[in-house]
Design a protein around this motif. Structure first.
Motif, PDB file in Angstrom:
ATOM      1  N   TYR A 181       0.788  -1.225   0.000  1.00 33.15           N
ATOM      2  CA  TYR A 181       0.000   0.000   0.000  1.00 33.15           C
ATOM      3  C   TYR A 181       0.823   1.280   0.000  1.00 33.15           C
ATOM      4  O   TYR A 181       0.290   2.356  -0.281  1.00 33.15           O
ATOM      5  CB  TYR A 181      -0.929   0.022   1.219  1.00 33.15           C
ATOM      6  N   GLY A 182       2.104   1.176   0.342  1.00 30.51           N
ATOM      7  CA  GLY A 182       2.885   2.381   0.544  1.00 30.51           C
ATOM      8  C   GLY A 182       2.570   2.981   1.904  1.00 30.51           C
ATOM      9  O   GLY A 182       1.564   2.640   2.523  1.00 30.51           O
ATOM     10  N   PRO A 183       3.420   3.866   2.419  1.00 32.39           N
ATOM     11  CA  PRO A 183       3.194   4.454   3.749  1.00 32.39           C
ATOM     12  C   PRO A 183       2.040   5.458   3.746  1.00 32.39           C
ATOM     13  O   PRO A 183       1.685   6.012   2.700  1.00 32.39           O
ATOM     14  CB  PRO A 183       4.519   5.159   4.052  1.00 32.39           C
ATOM     15  N   CYS A 184       1.480   5.700   4.916  1.00 33.01           N
ATOM     16  CA  CYS A 184       0.479   6.747   5.102  1.00 33.01           C
ATOM     17  C   CYS A 184       1.112   7.876   5.909  1.00 33.01           C
ATOM     18  O   CYS A 184       2.285   7.811   6.284  1.00 33.01           O
ATOM     19  CB  CYS A 184      -0.767   6.201   5.794  1.00 33.01           C
ATOM     20  N   LYS A 185       0.347   8.895   6.231  1.00 33.73           N
ATOM     21  CA  LYS A 185       0.913  10.065   6.920  1.00 33.73           C
ATOM     22  C   LYS A 185       1.325   9.752   8.350  1.00 33.73           C
ATOM     23  O   LYS A 185       2.058  10.529   8.963  1.00 33.73           O
ATOM     24  CB  LYS A 185      -0.074  11.225   6.916  1.00 33.73           C
ATOM     25  N   GLU A 186       0.859   8.627   8.899  1.00 33.22           N
ATOM     26  CA  GLU A 186       1.240   8.242  10.258  1.00 33.22           C
ATOM     27  C   GLU A 186       2.553   7.485  10.305  1.00 33.22           C
ATOM     28  O   GLU A 186       3.052   7.186  11.384  1.00 33.22           O
ATOM     29  CB  GLU A 186       0.134   7.402  10.893  1.00 33.22           C
ATOM     30  N   HIS A 187       3.127   7.182   9.142  1.00 29.32           N
ATOM     31  CA  HIS A 187       4.440   6.538   9.107  1.00 29.32           C
ATOM     32  C   HIS A 187       5.540   7.590   9.227  1.00 29.32           C
ATOM     33  O   HIS A 187       5.383   8.732   8.777  1.00 29.32           O
ATOM     34  CB  HIS A 187       4.617   5.735   7.817  1.00 29.32           C
TER      35      HIS A 187
END
Length: 206
Positions: A181-187
């Motif tokens: 999925y790829g990272p989100c803003k919480e990564h």
């Protein structure tokens, strides 16, 4: 700030604040820190390093700590700020904030590990302190339970990453989901392997 040896503690009054963090090594989510001043007249049985306790036991002890301690506080630093500061400075900031939020001024602050934030208190760092000092154990439990609760909240926003299971740490399952999925803003973008990704998820995955 002056640092002391463990043997020096007996020379001070018994207003001792224990401090510990949770989430420093995770790939996602905030880093948390807690500070606790226990009440020697009302001891809490079973305090230990939070990582050695079951979730059910941690929750039970967390409630007792909040009920029976003289005072406690919890602070956190979000992933975006971790990237701005670096994880060490973010952790020190969370620790400092947790101490400054205490409603009782401690005579000495005992911090798990070997690094300490700048504080206008007598300070002692203790490696493995979450196993050795009840006040640090209590802080470890509060920081861990509060962070786990936040990771469950983030799981509701980003269920595809299964934050409810690995709590943002770099497990094999988490890495597999990152690749999918790829990272989100919480990564934490400054962390390996997150910084190697170029595709960041900009919407909630529901």
């Amino acid at each position: 700030m002056t640092c002391y040896k463990l043997s020096d503690i007996s020379n001070f009054s018994h207003i001792i604040a224990g401090v510990d963090e949770a989430g420093r090594g995770a790939l996602a989510g905030p880093v948390y820190a807690a500070a606790v001043i226990l009440d020697e007249r009302s001891p809490i049985e079973g305090l230990a390093d939070s990582k050695k306790l079951s979730p059910k036991k941690r929750e039970y002890l967390s409630k007792l700590i909040k009920q029976k301690s003289l005072c406690w506080s919890i602070s956190s630093i979000e992933a975006s700020e971790i990237d701005n500061l670096d994880i060490l400075q973010a952790t020190m900031s969370a620790m400092k904030n947790s101490v400054l939020k205490l409603q009782i001024l401690p005579d000495i602050v005992l911090i798990d590990g070997n690094q300490t934030p700048e504080l206008e208190y007598k300070v002692l760092t203790i490696v493995n302190g979450d196993n050795l000092v009840p006040a640090i154990s209590a802080a470890s439990i509060l920081a861990k339970t509060e962070r786990d609760r936040e990771m469950l909240n983030l799981h509701c926003l980003y269920p595809h990453y299964l934050f409810n299971k690995h709590k943002g740490y770099g497990t094999e399952e988490h890495i597999t989901l990152l690749k999918k999925y790829g990272p989100c803003k919480e990564h934490r973008k400054s962390f390996s392997p997150i910084k190697n990704f170029t595709n960041f998820t900009s919407i909630n995955l529901r």
